[in-house]
Structures are given as C-alpha cells and as structure tokens.
Design a protein around this motif. Structure first.
Motif, PDB file in Angstrom:
ATOM      1  N   TYR A   8       0.839  -1.204   0.000  1.00 40.71           N
ATOM      2  CA  TYR A   8       0.000   0.000   0.000  1.00 40.71           C
ATOM      3  C   TYR A   8       0.873   1.251   0.000  1.00 40.71           C
ATOM      4  O   TYR A   8       1.810   1.359   0.790  1.00 40.71           O
ATOM      5  CB  TYR A   8      -0.933   0.027   1.211  1.00 40.71           C
ATOM      6  N   GLY A  33      -0.448  -1.038   8.321  1.00 39.89           N
ATOM      7  CA  GLY A  33      -0.567  -1.363   6.907  1.00 39.89           C
ATOM      8  C   GLY A  33       0.049  -0.348   5.958  1.00 39.89           C
ATOM      9  O   GLY A  33       0.413  -0.690   4.856  1.00 39.89           O
ATOM     10  N   GLN A 165      -9.275   0.865  -3.745  1.00 44.58           N
ATOM     11  CA  GLN A 165      -9.439   0.669  -2.309  1.00 44.58           C
ATOM     12  C   GLN A 165      -8.487  -0.454  -1.881  1.00 44.58           C
ATOM     13  O   GLN A 165      -7.980  -1.188  -2.725  1.00 44.58           O
ATOM     14  CB  GLN A 165     -10.880   0.248  -1.981  1.00 44.58           C
ATOM     15  N   LYS A 166      -8.324  -0.639  -0.576  1.00 46.77           N
ATOM     16  CA  LYS A 166      -7.489  -1.735  -0.076  1.00 46.77           C
ATOM     17  C   LYS A 166      -7.936  -3.082  -0.645  1.00 46.77           C
ATOM     18  O   LYS A 166      -7.119  -3.942  -0.939  1.00 46.77           O
ATOM     19  CB  LYS A 166      -7.511  -1.793   1.451  1.00 46.77           C
ATOM     20  N   LEU A 169      -6.326  -4.837  -3.830  1.00 46.12           N
ATOM     21  CA  LEU A 169      -4.922  -5.265  -3.862  1.00 46.12           C
ATOM     22  C   LEU A 169      -4.728  -6.553  -4.650  1.00 46.12           C
ATOM     23  O   LEU A 169      -3.831  -6.629  -5.500  1.00 46.12           O
ATOM     24  CB  LEU A 169      -4.366  -5.432  -2.443  1.00 46.12           C
ATOM     25  N   LEU A 186      -7.028   4.997   0.870  1.00 44.19           N
ATOM     26  CA  LEU A 186      -6.144   4.651   1.983  1.00 44.19           C
ATOM     27  C   LEU A 186      -6.225   5.684   3.110  1.00 44.19           C
ATOM     28  O   LEU A 186      -5.974   5.367   4.262  1.00 44.19           O
ATOM     29  CB  LEU A 186      -4.693   4.499   1.506  1.00 44.19           C
TER      30      LEU A 186
END
Length: 189
Positions: A8, A33, A165-166, A169, A186
């Motif tokens: 990230y 994170g 968005q996360k 990934l 994030l």
C-alpha cells in the motif's frame, strides 16, 4: 527492489489545515498497513510545503514508514526525505537519473511515461488512472487489461493508482502491480 516495497502506497490529500492534517496522518499510520507515503500538497507555497513536509517526515519516521516528497528534487534532498516523486511534468523534464535518494518514483499515464521513467532509472512508478476517480473525473481509465499490458512493458515495479481501495490489492497484483496507491481509498479507509 520490489520485494522491499510495501503493498500500500498512501498519496496524501491536499492539506486544508495543518493540525488536522497531521492528526489524520498520524491516525492512518497508527492503524497499520501503510509503510510508504507520498506527501503531495500542490496548493502550498514552497515555504509552507517545506514546513509541513518536515512534520510529515517526523510522523512517518515515528512508525518507520518511508516518505517520498512530491516536490522539486532539490527541496526533497534538502529536507532529507527517503525519496522524491516526480509528477508528469517533472518526469518529462528530468534528463538524467537523480542521485542521493533511496527512492525515485514517478507518475505515469502511458507507454511514453514508462519509457521516460526507464531512461531516468526510476525505482518504481504509479500508473494511472486504472479506474474512474473523483480527483480526475475527466481522465479515461485504463482498465485492468490495458494496465496489465503496460506493466508488461515497465522495467521497474508499478503501483496501480486511480479509484482503488485496499480490497483491490489482489486484482492489482494479478494484473502485475506490486501494490496499490491511493488517496481517498487509503486515507479514509
């Protein structure tokens, strides 16, 4: 180098008010994170940018997060950042590799930008916009297929950027990205 890059990459939103911005950054970093931050503040004067960048660097160092500054390379070097991020204009104007930084990253929007990033030996790039994004509503998204085709031509690790968005990934990594970069996705999530 991609093995040391985290999945990230936070690109900060424009700071409105210094103290609330720093409080939000501290909260985001404390939540875990996020270990790579790009401080981006295009609306600040050089003096105000330098002042706030010093605070951002302190916040990042407190949690052992790396911080690259989206500013003139000479200023980033003077402030002792972990690296510098070249926006599209700085990338195209850069004639040779930058020295003195752990990381040099660059904004890329197509093959010509990726080729220029290769010429200047960028350590990693952000390729965007992958999906539609509120910050650039008039930009035509690449989509995952075109993103993947461009990643195949890159010579350094690539972060996917734009409307992510996360939770994106896995799909980003399946498309060849080292991870995702995001502002809202994030900062808020």
């Amino acid at each position: 180098m991609s093995s040391v890059l985290p999945p990230y990459y936070l690109v900060t939103p424009e700071p409105i008010e210094k103290h609330s911005f720093l409080a939000s950054l501290t909260r985001v970093l404390a939540s875990g994170g996020i270990r790579l931050v790009q401080f981006r503040a295009t609306q600040l004067s050089i003096a105000d940018y330098a002042d706030l960048a010093s605070e951002v660097l302190r916040c990042c160092r407190a949690v052992e997060a790396m911080c690259v500054l989206n500013t003139d390379p000479a200023l980033a070097l003077r402030l002792g950042s972990d690296g510098v991020h070249l926006n599209s204009h700085r990338l195209q104007a850069q004639a040779q590799p930058l020295m003195g930084f752990r990381w040099v990253s660059a904004s890329c929007h197509g093959l010509a930008d990726l080729q220029q990033a290769t010429r200047i030996k960028a350590d990693f790039v952000l390729l965007s916009p992958v999906l539609a994004t509120a910050s650039h509503p008039d930009s035509v998204p690449l989509g995952w297929a075109q993103f993947n085709a461009l990643v195949q031509r890159a010579t350094c690790p690539v972060y996917a950027l734009g409307g992510l968005q996360k939770a994106d990934l896995t799909v980003a990594q399946q498309a060849g990205a080292v991870g995702i970069a995001a502002i809202r996705g994030l900062w808020l999530g």
